[in-house]
Design an enzyme around this catalytic site. Sequence first.
Site, PDB file in Angstrom:
ATOM      1  N   GLY A 198       0.863  -1.321   0.016  1.00 41.92           N
ATOM      2  CA  GLY A 198       0.073   0.149  -0.046  1.00 41.92           C
ATOM      3  C   GLY A 198       0.779   1.268   0.107  1.00 41.92           C
ATOM      4  N   PHE A 248       1.699   3.231   2.528  1.00 45.54           N
ATOM      5  CA  PHE A 248       2.418   3.419   3.669  1.00 45.54           C
ATOM      6  C   PHE A 248       3.025   2.163   4.357  1.00 45.54           C
ATOM      7  CE2 PHE A 248      -0.588   6.959   3.706  1.00 45.54           C
ATOM      8  CZ  PHE A 248       0.280   7.839   3.734  1.00 45.54           C
ATOM      9  N   ALA A 249       2.601   0.932   3.844  1.00 38.24           N
ATOM     10  CA  ALA A 249       2.888  -0.195   4.457  1.00 38.24           C
ATOM     11  C   ALA A 249       3.153  -1.472   3.459  1.00 38.24           C
ATOM     12  CB  ALA A 249       1.938  -0.743   5.552  1.00 38.24           C
ATOM     13  N   ASP A 271     -12.989   5.472   6.112  1.00 41.67           N
ATOM     14  CA  ASP A 271     -12.359   5.225   4.759  1.00 41.67           C
ATOM     15  C   ASP A 271     -12.907   4.034   4.189  1.00 41.67           C
ATOM     16  OD1 ASP A 271     -10.761   5.501   2.693  1.00 41.67           O
ATOM     17  OD2 ASP A 271      -9.017   4.470   3.816  1.00 41.67           O
ATOM     18  N   VAL A 331       2.560  -5.762   3.107  1.00 36.21           N
ATOM     19  CA  VAL A 331       2.022  -6.930   4.007  1.00 36.21           C
ATOM     20  C   VAL A 331       2.405  -8.226   3.436  1.00 36.21           C
ATOM     21  CG1 VAL A 331      -0.309  -7.943   4.385  1.00 36.21           C
ATOM     22  CG2 VAL A 331      -0.356  -5.901   3.896  1.00 36.21           C
TER      23      VAL A 331
END
Length: 562
Positions: free
Chosen positions: A143, A145-146, A258, A148
């Site tokens: 994503g 920001f991160a 969201d 997985v």
Amino acid sequence: MLQSIFDFGKTTSTFWHLCDKSLLDEQSDLIESEFLVGSKQRIKKIFLLMSESTLFKVSVMQLKRAPLLTMHIQFIDPSSDHFVQLNSDETLYGFRLSYQGKSLEIFTSDKVNYEIWKSHFRLKCIMNNFHDAFSVSKMIGKGSFAKVYSATKKENNNQYAIKAFSKSYMSQQSKGIESLLNEIKVMRRLNHPNIVKLHEVHETTNSIYFVLDMIQGGELLQRVRETGFLPAETMQKLAFNLISALRHMHENNLIHRDLKPENLLLKSTENNYEIVLADFGLATSLNEEPLFKRCGTPGFVAPEILEYIDGLDFYCDKCDVFSAGIILYLLITGNTPFAGIDQKSILKNNKQCEVDFKDQQFKLAPILMQDLVQSMLIKKPSQRLSSEECLKHPYFKELAKEYNRQTEKYQKNLQGYSEFKNAVKIGTQEIEQRSPLNFNSSESISSNISITRQDQRKSSIVVGASKFSQYSFKLSKQNSREITDIPQKQEPKKQKDLHRIALTNSQLKHMANNKQDNGDDPTPENCNIGAMVRQYNSTRQIRIPDSTLKIKECNTPTLQKQ
């Protein structure tokens, strides 16, 4: 000690901080226990309580607290040579707690109690042993920001999804670290079958890791693209699960902000309605000042969020109902109601909130579903249904009946258990009645403790006087200001040297492990260790020469650095 980004460079002068005694009355689901601590070559007991977000230390006169949100937890091995462990005849299980440069080691000999507190600490604190505890296999998503990853927990071979954040990257973002803390705080308060579960949070030198449920079914929207439109019965169950998850959040005064198809995942490939709500990066509590006030995804955000002006009344949880309505509209028609050639035009249409309910595909949906979606997409929040009201809509009548039947059966089972429990006596003493068990409380990844055993460690405070006064009275009856100091077997008119005893115990442990038989057991007064301790200052580290009894090196009585 790991320098945590969640400390923001701050240090605290003491681990515990005084707080108002009435604060205990605001807490629910408290668990309580006595622990051993070592301080200045002295061992004593302290009485601790744990709530959802705070660790409390109770004495007869004072109440002190420490925050769980940014606290780090490490588990002290029973075989380690900690000062407290070496001076106990029992096997002790310990925790090392730390935040903002201060730490505290606590111990218990009760293995069951230890496992209960361990499971709660895992859920509510930050851990430092990610690479020792997990084996990461591959990246399964990425994503803004991160990233997985899929990973296996070594102690039980269970599969989990690991959401990894770069500490350096998040530090560079505006309110990046604060948003991470906020996401942790929100997710720890949630426990619902249709909301992704946060099991643990880990911090390493470079990363923050969220340990989450492994969701096998993938994104809902991708499944719909593959299978086509969903049958009416599937849509009904999906909508019920989605709104049930929202109601759980709203009952806890939390809002998601969201909601979009990408954040709805399917539990498995077996059906298309068991969804799981994910990604709480923009979620916030309605009881606190939010980090961001105008946020969301264009095309799905509620118009009141787009129209919000600082200083006006904050919008309510119905903003999530609007976004859920957009998702249902999309699943019915295959189109979003607020189309546009670019983000600006999408936001303009989103703000105007003109939804085409005469769409041919929408009119093919069941009449009651059409009515529900239209009620969810009313522009004015005051006229829009809440999540609670949505679940009472006639569209869910049959599903609600089935849910209520299951709930009633569940409550009857509980009542039957309660009557049985009240009737059981041991001799002439009735079994102590505890406060009701919170069946929404979360369990840790590896906890094997049954709900009943956990309940036994819950607070036994009764309704009436303030909680602090009841705990204070309980402690005073035990003739203690902080429970009691551990009784020391002291020689007449001679104070024992705990360092010497620790060294002796360490030697005895080593001899027992290696099954050595050296005749008479050494005593604190006539063994080589006793002589050496008298020769050296007790604050120095002692190394036994090879020519003497061969025992392992022992640390000083000062608290060990982890």
